[in-house]
Design a protein around this motif. Structure first.
Motif, short mmCIF file in Angstrom:
data_model
loop_
_atom_site.label_atom_id
_atom_site.label_comp_id
_atom_site.label_asym_id
_atom_site.label_seq_id
_atom_site.Cartn_x
_atom_site.Cartn_y
_atom_site.Cartn_z
N THR A 7 47.15 19.16 43.38
CA THR A 7 45.81 19.63 43.01
C THR A 7 45.80 20.73 41.96
OG1 THR A 7 45.92 20.98 45.03
CG2 THR A 7 44.66 18.94 45.14
N GLY A 8 46.97 21.14 41.46
CA GLY A 8 47.01 22.05 40.33
C GLY A 8 46.67 23.49 40.67
N SER A 9 46.08 24.17 39.68
CA SER A 9 45.78 25.58 39.83
C SER A 9 44.46 25.93 39.18
CB SER A 9 46.90 26.43 39.20
OG SER A 9 46.97 26.18 37.80
N VAL A 10 43.97 27.12 39.49
CA VAL A 10 42.74 27.66 38.90
C VAL A 10 43.01 29.11 38.51
CG1 VAL A 10 41.17 26.14 40.17
CG2 VAL A 10 41.89 28.32 41.19
N PRO A 11 42.21 29.70 37.61
CA PRO A 11 42.44 31.10 37.25
C PRO A 11 42.40 32.01 38.47
CG PRO A 11 40.95 30.07 35.68
CD PRO A 11 41.14 29.08 36.80
N ARG A 12 43.36 32.93 38.50
CA ARG A 12 43.45 33.88 39.61
C ARG A 12 42.37 34.95 39.48
NH1 ARG A 12 47.73 34.91 42.70
NH2 ARG A 12 49.11 33.81 41.24
N GLU A 13 41.77 35.29 40.61
CA GLU A 13 40.82 36.40 40.64
C GLU A 13 41.58 37.68 40.94
OE1 GLU A 13 37.65 35.62 43.34
OE2 GLU A 13 37.04 33.76 42.34
N VAL A 14 41.33 38.71 40.15
CA VAL A 14 42.03 39.98 40.29
C VAL A 14 41.02 41.07 40.61
CG1 VAL A 14 43.53 41.65 39.16
CG2 VAL A 14 43.78 39.21 38.65
N ALA A 15 41.35 41.90 41.59
CA ALA A 15 40.44 42.97 42.01
C ALA A 15 40.59 44.17 41.08
CB ALA A 15 40.75 43.38 43.46
N ILE A 16 39.70 44.25 40.10
CA ILE A 16 39.64 45.39 39.19
C ILE A 16 38.24 45.97 39.29
CG2 ILE A 16 39.83 46.14 36.79
CD1 ILE A 16 41.60 43.69 36.27
N PRO A 17 38.10 47.24 39.57
CA PRO A 17 36.77 47.83 39.72
C PRO A 17 35.86 47.55 38.53
CG PRO A 17 38.45 49.40 40.39
CD PRO A 17 39.18 48.24 39.79
N GLY A 18 34.72 46.94 38.82
CA GLY A 18 33.72 46.68 37.80
C GLY A 18 33.88 45.37 37.05
N LEU A 58 35.61 36.48 30.88
CA LEU A 58 35.95 35.11 30.56
C LEU A 58 37.34 34.80 31.12
CD1 LEU A 58 34.91 35.08 26.79
CD2 LEU A 58 33.59 34.17 28.70
N THR A 59 37.54 33.56 31.56
CA THR A 59 38.87 33.07 31.89
C THR A 59 39.35 32.20 30.74
OG1 THR A 59 38.11 31.04 32.94
CG2 THR A 59 38.20 33.02 34.33
N LEU A 102 43.27 41.01 29.22
CA LEU A 102 43.94 41.61 30.37
C LEU A 102 45.09 40.71 30.78
CD1 LEU A 102 40.83 42.70 32.50
CD2 LEU A 102 41.97 43.93 30.65
N GLY A 103 46.30 41.19 30.60
CA GLY A 103 47.48 40.39 30.89
C GLY A 103 48.22 40.03 29.62
N ALA A 104 49.52 39.74 29.77
CA ALA A 104 50.33 39.40 28.61
C ALA A 104 51.33 38.30 28.96
CB ALA A 104 51.06 40.64 28.08
N GLY A 105 50.84 37.31 29.71
CA GLY A 105 51.63 36.12 29.96
C GLY A 105 51.43 35.12 28.83
N PRO A 106 51.98 33.92 28.96
CA PRO A 106 51.87 32.92 27.89
C PRO A 106 50.43 32.62 27.48
CG PRO A 106 53.54 32.25 29.47
CD PRO A 106 52.88 33.46 30.05
N VAL A 107 49.55 32.38 28.45
CA VAL A 107 48.16 32.02 28.12
C VAL A 107 47.46 33.17 27.43
CG1 VAL A 107 45.93 31.38 29.09
CG2 VAL A 107 48.02 30.33 29.97
N VAL A 139 35.74 40.29 27.48
CA VAL A 139 36.99 40.54 28.20
C VAL A 139 37.55 39.20 28.67
CG1 VAL A 139 38.04 41.55 30.27
CG2 VAL A 139 36.35 42.85 28.96
N LEU A 140 38.83 38.96 28.33
CA LEU A 140 39.53 37.78 28.84
C LEU A 140 40.41 38.21 30.00
CD1 LEU A 140 40.71 34.90 28.84
CD2 LEU A 140 42.28 35.64 27.03
N GLN A 141 40.13 37.70 31.19
CA GLN A 141 40.97 37.98 32.34
C GLN A 141 42.01 36.87 32.40
OE1 GLN A 141 42.94 37.67 35.14
NE2 GLN A 141 41.31 36.96 36.50
N ALA A 142 43.22 37.21 31.96
CA ALA A 142 44.30 36.21 31.87
C ALA A 142 45.51 36.69 32.65
CB ALA A 142 44.66 35.96 30.41
N MET A 143 45.28 37.10 33.87
CA MET A 143 46.36 37.66 34.70
C MET A 143 46.88 36.63 35.69
SD MET A 143 44.62 41.44 35.13
CE MET A 143 46.06 42.30 35.73
N GLY A 144 47.04 35.42 35.19
CA GLY A 144 47.67 34.38 35.99
C GLY A 144 46.72 33.39 36.62
N ARG A 145 47.31 32.37 37.22
CA ARG A 145 46.56 31.34 37.92
C ARG A 145 47.07 31.26 39.36
NH1 ARG A 145 43.80 28.01 34.30
NH2 ARG A 145 43.66 26.34 35.84
N ARG A 146 46.31 30.61 40.22
CA ARG A 146 46.71 30.46 41.62
C ARG A 146 46.61 28.99 42.02
NH1 ARG A 146 42.42 29.48 44.90
NH2 ARG A 146 40.33 29.97 44.10
#
Length: 462
Positions: A138-149, A156-157, A174-179, A261-268
């Motif tokens: 079933t793959g993955s979806v963007p991970r939700e990260v708890a950042i205040p505000g 955006l994901t 936000l994040g510096a992985g491949p995506v 803001v691009l939230q790109a801190m991984g997928r789950r």
């Protein structure tokens, strides 16, 4: 309505289809359950759409360097709507082909949400399906990260960004992985002001530090602002719908502002509503736990691809799917095992990053003895002619005999060049083999002979 199949596969992406094809070739009655949209992550939201838009960025970057190569300066104005239209046309072609494969009459396709009722039963819309074996893909979806505000301000994901048609003037990544880095560099190259904020001390923190160091320098030289070794403290809405991101950087509080803001801190892993508890399938930290045969805690239930959170790489997901498809149709036999010796990854930034096998970081953790040598593209003739000054080739070898343990390439066409080293490692070749193999001059490929020569000299002295 009750129906029975030999193998039931949940998810029709690259891993799921590979499993379905393999199981069918083994003579099984195969069903695929996918609620859609059909096509899979690689085609719809991953490999293909990102590479389509990155090609535009590559061309834009070359145009901007025209004067360096003796050409009259030229200006290229990006039209994001047209870029996305081209991407959508290509993705539609790829998806149509995959949909045709899934709807092949040799499979039973159920376009419904899947939910386990028991270890051997599955609910798919109005259908109650019973199977001898199941494969979760079933793959993955963007991970939700708890950042205040963050939630309150909106973000955006990567999924969202691939459909964005109004180009933002500024983007905070936000994040510096491949995506994160691929999309951040894309927007920078088409004229958006980009800031990357990374928690770890280096970009691409899962890789050796020297890779992140080179890539950071290349991005900064292009105009991307990069902050590493940070701690995010909060996000607020600013004036005119902008966002303010606050963080601690090397002990100092800082704030940057951007339109988006691009939230790109991984997928789950996507295991939502599968009701894996009813199937008695073990899940740890949100991922389906599997062994080397891709088997879960239930011997007749397998899981492959991103849902296992082992490797988010599509060709590995396909290999896992094929392995699970075989094992699911040979339950009474000793299962085949996944071989991770040739795990390969390519990151399509510029410079590209490609690696196969073991890294220095992994060797140190596993206490594996190794010799290492590298050579920079900045001192390589063909790269100098091309104007490619960033990156290096690094080889790791067994100290006693020079057998290749791993390789990393940061530089031009790294994703293509890595395949020579994959082939050598496939046949358990050595740095001596790299020296004996003819390499045409001048080519980018011949650079691998330089670290190989350095390693040969060191091995000979032992």
């Amino acid at each position: 309505m009750d129906r029975t199949h030999d193998v039931i596969i949940i998810g029709g992406g690259s891993a799921g289809y590979a499993a379905a094809r393999t199981a069918k070739d083994a003579g099984a009655d195969v069903a695929i359950v996918d609620q859609g949209p059909l096509g899979g992550l690689c085609i719809l939201r991953g490999c293909m759409p990102t590479k389509a838009i990155l090609r535009t960025a590559e061309i834009a970057a070359l145009i901007q360097r025209a004067q360096e190569f003796g050409l009259a300066p030229a200006a290229a104005k990006a039209d994001l709507k047209t870029i996305i239209d081209r991407k959508d046309r290509l993705v539609s072609e790829f998806a149509d082909y995959r949909i045709g494969q899934l709807r092949d009459p040799r499979f039973a396709l159920y376009e419904h949400h899947a939910s386990f009722l028991s270890p051997h039963e599955l609910q798919a819309g109005p259908f109650r399906l019973t199977g001898k074996a199941f494969i979760i893909a079933t793959g993955s979806v963007p991970r939700e990260v708890a950042i205040p505000g963050l939630r309150e301000c909106g973000y955006l994901t990567s999924d969202d960004l691939l459909d964005l048609r109004d180009q933002p003037s500024s983007l905070i990544v936000l994040g510096a992985g491949p995506v994160a880095l691929e999309l951040g560099q894309f927007f920078s190259r088409i004229g958006t002001s980009v800031t990357v904020i990374q928690r770890s001390p280096h970009l691409l923190s899962h890789l050796d530090d020297d890779i992140g160091t080179v890539l950071k320098q290349a991005l900064e030289d292009e105009g991307v602002t990069v902050f590493t070794d940070t701690a995010l403290t909060g996000i607020r809405k600013g004036v005119e719908a902008s966002r303010s991101v606050s963080f601690i950087h090397r002990g100092e509080p800082m704030t940057v502002r951007g339109e988006q803001v691009l939230q790109a801190m991984g997928r789950r892993p996507c295991v939502d509503d599968l009701n894996l508890e009813a199937a008695d399938v073990r899940v740890v930290d949100g991922r389906v736990v599997v062994d080397g045969a891709m088997r879960t805690s239930q011997r007749h239930i397998f899981a492959v691809g991103d849902v296992t959170n082992l490797y988010d790489i599509v060709h590995i997901a396909i290999q896992q799917g094929e392995l699970a498809g075989f094992n699911a149709t040979h339950l009474a036999e000793v299962p085949r095992q996944f071989d991770d010796r040739l795990v390969t990854e390519v990151i399509f930034t510029d410079p590209q990053v490609a690696l196969v096998g073991l890294s220095e970081k992994t060797c140190r953790v596993r206490e594996i003895p190794y010799l290492v040598a590298s050579y920079p593209f900045s001192d390589h003739g063909k790269a100098m002619c091309r104007g490619d000054r960033y990156g290096f080739v690094k080889l790791l070898a067994v100290p006693e005999n020079g057998q290749l343990l791993g390789a990393q390439i940061v530089g031009p066409e790294a994703g293509e060049l890595i395949h020579e080293l994959i082939a050598v490692m496939y046949y358990r070749g050595t740095v001596y083999d790299l020296m004996r193999m003819p390499h045409y001059h001048p080519t980018l490929a011949e650079i691998v002979t330089y670290p190989a020569e350095a390693l040969v000299e060191r091995i000979d002295k032992r």
